[in-house]
Design a protein around this motif. Structure first.
Motif, PDB file in Angstrom:
ATOM      1  N   SER A 115       0.812  -1.226   0.000  1.00  0.00           N
ATOM      2  CA  SER A 115       0.000   0.000   0.000  1.00  0.00           C
ATOM      3  C   SER A 115       0.839   1.267   0.000  1.00  0.00           C
ATOM      4  CB  SER A 115      -0.933  -0.002   1.213  1.00  0.00           C
ATOM      5  OG  SER A 115      -1.815  -1.093   1.165  1.00  0.00           O
ATOM      6  N   LEU A 116       1.932   1.249   0.770  1.00  0.00           N
ATOM      7  CA  LEU A 116       2.741   2.461   0.917  1.00  0.00           C
ATOM      8  C   LEU A 116       3.816   2.610  -0.157  1.00  0.00           C
ATOM      9  CD1 LEU A 116       3.280   2.423   4.796  1.00  0.00           C
ATOM     10  CD2 LEU A 116       1.755   3.926   3.504  1.00  0.00           C
ATOM     11  N   VAL A 117       4.368   1.485  -0.591  1.00  0.00           N
ATOM     12  CA  VAL A 117       5.551   1.545  -1.461  1.00  0.00           C
ATOM     13  C   VAL A 117       5.234   1.240  -2.916  1.00  0.00           C
ATOM     14  CG1 VAL A 117       7.865   0.596  -1.857  1.00  0.00           C
ATOM     15  CG2 VAL A 117       7.042   0.914   0.480  1.00  0.00           C
ATOM     16  N   MET A 118       4.394   0.242  -3.150  1.00  0.00           N
ATOM     17  CA  MET A 118       4.156  -0.207  -4.513  1.00  0.00           C
ATOM     18  C   MET A 118       2.792   0.272  -5.009  1.00  0.00           C
ATOM     19  SD  MET A 118       7.075  -1.615  -4.887  1.00  0.00           S
ATOM     20  CE  MET A 118       6.914  -2.427  -6.474  1.00  0.00           C
ATOM     21  N   ALA A 119       1.810  -0.637  -5.102  1.00  0.00           N
ATOM     22  CA  ALA A 119       0.470  -0.335  -5.617  1.00  0.00           C
ATOM     23  C   ALA A 119       0.601   0.499  -6.893  1.00  0.00           C
ATOM     24  CB  ALA A 119      -0.360   0.364  -4.539  1.00  0.00           C
ATOM     25  N   GLY A 120      -0.167   1.568  -6.980  1.00  0.00           N
ATOM     26  CA  GLY A 120      -0.071   2.426  -8.169  1.00  0.00           C
ATOM     27  C   GLY A 120       0.528   3.771  -7.850  1.00  0.00           C
ATOM     28  N   ASN A 121       1.394   3.800  -6.828  1.00  0.00           N
ATOM     29  CA  ASN A 121       1.915   5.086  -6.354  1.00  0.00           C
ATOM     30  C   ASN A 121       2.865   5.756  -7.341  1.00  0.00           C
ATOM     31  OD1 ASN A 121       0.724   5.034  -3.664  1.00  0.00           O
ATOM     32  ND2 ASN A 121       2.093   3.312  -3.285  1.00  0.00           N
ATOM     33  N   ASP A 122       3.554   4.927  -8.148  1.00  0.00           N
ATOM     34  CA  ASP A 122       4.511   5.445  -9.130  1.00  0.00           C
ATOM     35  C   ASP A 122       5.596   6.297  -8.469  1.00  0.00           C
ATOM     36  OD1 ASP A 122       5.552   5.666 -11.685  1.00  0.00           O
ATOM     37  OD2 ASP A 122       4.444   7.511 -12.136  1.00  0.00           O
ATOM     38  N   TRP A 123       6.070   5.817  -7.280  1.00  0.00           N
ATOM     39  CA  TRP A 123       7.188   6.518  -6.638  1.00  0.00           C
ATOM     40  C   TRP A 123       8.460   6.319  -7.467  1.00  0.00           C
ATOM     41  CZ3 TRP A 123       4.788   9.423  -3.499  1.00  0.00           C
ATOM     42  CH2 TRP A 123       3.841   8.958  -2.579  1.00  0.00           C
ATOM     43  N   PRO A 124       9.453   7.185  -7.316  1.00  0.00           N
ATOM     44  CA  PRO A 124      10.746   6.966  -7.974  1.00  0.00           C
ATOM     45  C   PRO A 124      11.328   5.610  -7.576  1.00  0.00           C
ATOM     46  CG  PRO A 124      10.631   9.187  -7.085  1.00  0.00           C
ATOM     47  CD  PRO A 124       9.413   8.456  -6.576  1.00  0.00           C
ATOM     48  N   ALA A 125      12.130   5.020  -8.449  1.00  0.00           N
ATOM     49  CA  ALA A 125      12.682   3.687  -8.208  1.00  0.00           C
ATOM     50  C   ALA A 125      13.461   3.627  -6.894  1.00  0.00           C
ATOM     51  CB  ALA A 125      13.582   3.277  -9.366  1.00  0.00           C
ATOM     52  N   GLY A 126      14.179   4.690  -6.560  1.00  0.00           N
ATOM     53  CA  GLY A 126      14.963   4.708  -5.323  1.00  0.00           C
ATOM     54  C   GLY A 126      14.081   4.590  -4.091  1.00  0.00           C
ATOM     55  N   VAL A 127      12.926   5.251  -4.127  1.00  0.00           N
ATOM     56  CA  VAL A 127      11.991   5.177  -3.007  1.00  0.00           C
ATOM     57  C   VAL A 127      11.440   3.760  -2.874  1.00  0.00           C
ATOM     58  CG1 VAL A 127       9.762   5.988  -2.123  1.00  0.00           C
ATOM     59  CG2 VAL A 127      11.361   7.612  -3.167  1.00  0.00           C
ATOM     60  N   GLN A 128      11.099   3.140  -3.991  1.00  0.00           N
ATOM     61  CA  GLN A 128      10.573   1.783  -3.960  1.00  0.00           C
ATOM     62  C   GLN A 128      11.603   0.786  -3.428  1.00  0.00           C
ATOM     63  OE1 GLN A 128       9.169   1.098  -7.971  1.00  0.00           O
ATOM     64  NE2 GLN A 128       7.150   1.924  -7.498  1.00  0.00           N
ATOM     65  N   VAL A 129      12.850   0.956  -3.866  1.00  0.00           N
ATOM     66  CA  VAL A 129      13.907   0.053  -3.401  1.00  0.00           C
ATOM     67  C   VAL A 129      14.149   0.226  -1.910  1.00  0.00           C
ATOM     68  CG1 VAL A 129      16.385  -0.464  -3.539  1.00  0.00           C
ATOM     69  CG2 VAL A 129      15.044  -0.140  -5.629  1.00  0.00           C
ATOM     70  N   LEU A 130      14.259   1.481  -1.458  1.00  0.00           N
ATOM     71  CA  LEU A 130      14.499   1.738  -0.042  1.00  0.00           C
ATOM     72  C   LEU A 130      13.351   1.217   0.811  1.00  0.00           C
ATOM     73  CD1 LEU A 130      16.172   3.023   2.209  1.00  0.00           C
ATOM     74  CD2 LEU A 130      14.965   5.188   1.775  1.00  0.00           C
TER      75      LEU A 130
END
Length: 399
Positions: free
Chosen positions: A41-56
């Motif tokens: 919910s916070l990191v993945m889903a459809g948030n489209d965060w930058p790759a660095g945020v998703q990895v961290l």
């Protein structure tokens, strides 16, 4: 013959292996859900965060999930306090995150129905989850660590003599002295109790997590508690994870009356009250000699005409109280759920989560939300309490 004799032993080993694998799979599934839902919910889903945020974010959640069971084993299995503190905090935080991530996903569906597209939809849901979980976590930590408020309750007992009308009983329960050093908190509880000028102070179990030697300093302020008529104590289930007899002996050394399946009689104004106590319902299964919940033994020799106040750690022990004609049982154990919405799960195991309830024409039960907390240092929508119960003579309203 040799091969025939080997079969039963092999069968036992297979069943043991199957149980171990089933337990490991269940724990793995629970951990995957607890950590996976908020991660998604916070990191993945459809948030489209930058790759660095998703990895961290993925690394943080994965590291917490992998280290958590080892910290729990090291802390609660081996008695290493720093590991217990860390694991318990992780458990509380991830439970709060999990609950509000699920609620956030409901919000995500509502936004979808309203025509809001990703990534805005998922980012709004993630922001909602993060802000609410952080706010409740900080507030819940403060609620857990503060000296409890006084909760005042009045209980009418028809068999109570007029001389005992207005008797003040203060209940402590589930103090759970543990890996977080709460000496100052314990002193604060003692100050509040003494300010109430109680006639009776009762501790209804789960005094500590750990041995007397580990928690002596935190329990020491209990020796300074004052009561006009009696200070009484019974074991909870957590005493039987450590040294139940040791805690009974230590409380006696502090000047308390351990009600190990026994009773005392208090008197005021010419009227008397039987104050009885039984061991926790889990005591018999521990194999500790002489430990079991025995209501008949606790009441042995008591005048059946006198009203009875019973200390029993778990509300589930109320059926035996009804069978033995108890007037009022006081219990703890449930913590009121401690962290919302855990009280729904508690209700599956216990007949009552908190408050005053009636269970027969004679028997009433008061269940405290607890004075301290177990494990996670959080209380969310389940505040702790020091309970002041005023006993009143006369008929119960509506009876």
């Amino acid at each position: 013959m040799a091969s025939t004799e080997a079969v039963p032993g092999e069968s036992v080993r297979r069943r043991s292996l199957l149980r171990s694998l089933t337990f490991a799979a269940t724990v793995g599934l629970v951990l995957a859900l607890l950590f996976g839902v908020p991660w998604w919910s916070l990191v993945m889903a459809g948030n489209d965060w930058p790759a660095g945020v998703q990895v961290l974010g993925t690394v943080v959640f994965a590291a917490a999930m992998v280290t958590f069971p080892f910290l729990m084993f090291l802390g609660h299995g081996r008695g290493v306090d720093w590991a217990s503190r860390t694991a318990d905090t992780i458990l509380g935080a991830i439970w709060i995150l999990f609950v509000w991530a699920v609620i956030g996903d409901v919000l995500r569906l509502a936004l979808l129905a309203a025509g809001v597209d990703d990534p805005v939809r998922s980012r709004v849901a993630a922001g909602f989850t993060a802000v609410v979980a952080l706010g409740l976590g900080l507030w819940g930590y403060r609620e857990a660590m503060r000296v409890p408020r006084v909760r005042r309750v009045e209980v009418r007992i028809p068999r109570l003599g007029a001389g005992l009308d207005g008797l003040r009983l203060v209940q402590l329960t589930d103090t759970h002295y543990g890996p977080i050093d709460r000496v100052a908190w314990s002193k604060g509880v003692t100050e509040v109790v003494n300010s109430l000028n109680p006639d009776i102070v009762a501790h209804t179990g789960d005094i500590a997590d750990g041995t007397v030697g580990m928690r002596t300093a935190q329990a020491a302020p209990l020796g300074d508690i004052r009561a006009g008529l009696a200070r009484v104590y019974v074991t909870g289930n957590h005493e039987y994870f450590g040294e139940a007899q040791g805690w009974l002996d230590h409380m006696q050394a502090l000047g308390w009356e351990p009600l190990h399946n026994r009773h005392v009689v208090v008197e005021r104004g010419g009227d008397r009250l039987v104050v009885a106590g039984v061991d926790d319902r889990t005591a018999a299964g521990t194999g500790l000699e002489g430990h079991r919940a025995d209501h008949a033994l606790a009441l042995d020799g008591a005048d059946p005409a006198l009203p009875v106040l019973l200390l029993a750690h778990q509300p589930k022990q109320i059926d035996a109280a009804v069978a033995h004609g108890i007037d009022l049982q006081i219990s703890g154990h449930t913590h009121g759920g401690q962290i919302w919405p855990f009280h729904y799960l508690v209700r599956l195991d216990q007949p009552v989560v908190q408050g005053l309830t009636r269970h027969s024409d004679r028997t009433q039960l008061y269940t405290s939300r607890g004075t301290g907390f177990w494990g996670p240092p959080f209380r969310v929508f389940a505040p702790s309490e020091i309970t002041e119960i005023t006993l009143r003579a006369g008929a119960v309203e509506g009876s």
